[in-house]
Design a protein around this motif. Sequence first.
Motif, PDB file in Angstrom:
ATOM      1  N   ARG A 193      41.602 148.731  10.552  1.00 31.29           N
ATOM      2  CA  ARG A 193      40.433 149.259   9.831  1.00 31.29           C
ATOM      3  C   ARG A 193      39.140 148.846  10.534  1.00 31.29           C
ATOM      4  O   ARG A 193      38.184 149.628  10.605  1.00 31.29           O
ATOM      5  CB  ARG A 193      40.437 148.764   8.389  1.00 31.29           C
ATOM      6  CG  ARG A 193      39.396 149.455   7.515  1.00 31.29           C
ATOM      7  CD  ARG A 193      39.617 149.172   6.044  1.00 31.29           C
ATOM      8  NE  ARG A 193      38.709 149.964   5.246  1.00 31.29           N
ATOM      9  CZ  ARG A 193      37.746 149.441   4.484  1.00 31.29           C
ATOM     10  NH1 ARG A 193      37.585 148.135   4.419  1.00 31.29           N
ATOM     11  NH2 ARG A 193      36.941 150.231   3.795  1.00 31.29           N
TER      12      ARG A 193
ATOM     13  N   ARG B 273      36.266 151.336  11.934  1.00 28.74           N
ATOM     14  CA  ARG B 273      34.848 151.207  11.629  1.00 28.74           C
ATOM     15  C   ARG B 273      34.024 151.055  12.904  1.00 28.74           C
ATOM     16  O   ARG B 273      32.874 151.525  12.975  1.00 28.74           O
ATOM     17  CB  ARG B 273      34.629 150.020  10.690  1.00 28.74           C
ATOM     18  CG  ARG B 273      35.264 150.239   9.322  1.00 28.74           C
ATOM     19  CD  ARG B 273      35.107 149.054   8.408  1.00 28.74           C
ATOM     20  NE  ARG B 273      33.735 148.890   7.969  1.00 28.74           N
ATOM     21  CZ  ARG B 273      33.339 147.961   7.105  1.00 28.74           C
ATOM     22  NH1 ARG B 273      34.234 147.111   6.599  1.00 28.74           N
ATOM     23  NH2 ARG B 273      32.077 147.864   6.749  1.00 28.74           N
TER      24      ARG B 273
ATOM     25  N   ASN C 280      33.518 154.533  14.191  1.00 31.11           N
ATOM     26  CA  ASN C 280      32.502 155.218  13.405  1.00 31.11           C
ATOM     27  C   ASN C 280      31.108 154.701  13.738  1.00 31.11           C
ATOM     28  O   ASN C 280      30.142 155.471  13.809  1.00 31.11           O
ATOM     29  CB  ASN C 280      32.783 155.039  11.910  1.00 31.11           C
ATOM     30  CG  ASN C 280      33.931 155.907  11.426  1.00 31.11           C
ATOM     31  OD1 ASN C 280      34.265 156.910  12.047  1.00 31.11           O
ATOM     32  ND2 ASN C 280      34.547 155.520  10.326  1.00 31.11           N
TER      33      ASN C 280
ATOM     34  N   GLY D  32      37.977 158.019  14.445  1.00 30.79           N
ATOM     35  CA  GLY D  32      37.894 157.287  13.186  1.00 30.79           C
ATOM     36  C   GLY D  32      38.674 157.965  12.081  1.00 30.79           C
ATOM     37  O   GLY D  32      39.364 157.308  11.287  1.00 30.79           O
TER      38      GLY D  32
ATOM     39  N   ASP E 280      37.704 155.409   3.106  1.00 32.25           N
ATOM     40  CA  ASP E 280      37.667 155.611   4.553  1.00 32.25           C
ATOM     41  C   ASP E 280      37.743 157.093   4.916  1.00 32.25           C
ATOM     42  O   ASP E 280      37.033 157.569   5.803  1.00 32.25           O
ATOM     43  CB  ASP E 280      38.816 154.858   5.224  1.00 32.25           C
ATOM     44  CG  ASP E 280      38.624 153.341   5.167  1.00 32.25           C
ATOM     45  OD1 ASP E 280      37.487 152.898   4.927  1.00 32.25           O
ATOM     46  OD2 ASP E 280      39.619 152.618   5.368  1.00 32.25           O
TER      47      ASP E 280
ATOM     48  N   SER F 180      34.809 159.377   6.737  1.00 30.96           N
ATOM     49  CA  SER F 180      35.092 160.080   7.995  1.00 30.96           C
ATOM     50  C   SER F 180      34.773 161.562   7.886  1.00 30.96           C
ATOM     51  O   SER F 180      34.166 162.156   8.794  1.00 30.96           O
ATOM     52  CB  SER F 180      36.560 159.882   8.383  1.00 30.96           C
ATOM     53  OG  SER F 180      36.817 158.539   8.737  1.00 30.96           O
TER      54      SER F 180
END
Length: 208
Positions: free
Chosen positions: A7, A11, A14, A36, A57, A61
């Motif tokens: 994760r 991130r 992103n 991502g 999440d 995205s």
Amino acid sequence: DDPVRDRLRMRANNGAGDTLKDMGDLAGAKLYFEVGLAEARRLQPKYGVANTIPFEDLAVSYDRLGNVALLQGDLAEAGKFFGLALDVSDEFVKLAPKNPNVLRDKATSLDWVGDVARLRGDPDGATRHYEESLQLRLQLVELDPEGSRLVRDLVVSHVKLGDRALEDGDSRDATLHFRSAMKEAERLVAADPGNVAFQVDLTVCQNR
């Protein structure tokens, strides 16, 4: 595999995409956001069915890719991604129907879908989504009247609906929404006069 580490990697992708988007490199940003999204999809089965993290999440995205598409002028793709984010938000709300952050995220997704509908010449669709967003935000402000972030969201909803009413030639409804937006914006400025963002919000309302 370590979901926490994965994760963090998602991130980071992103974050890199956000940086490129701010620099104007939309194609590069899209590539990072797609990575991502792939990570978010891959991670989803690793969490329990009642865990809200994978929904958050995925929604983030989709929103990022929708924003890039919007900046590129691709309304069809923007509508697709924002619609997917809204679908995820709906599932998110089922898991945590009283979570303020979850409800706020859904309201934001509704705004994005409404914005695209407006740009694509679907004013009724835009109004419908804006009104649903407003109702969620009214609920949230009722729960936390002093939450400045929530009050600012309410200002946004009233301005969007006021603009839509003007486009329909409904000056009465537009005035009601703009007055409501002004009232909330003035409340924010009174509570924090030095906040530049609040001052900008108030100026926007005054110019309507």
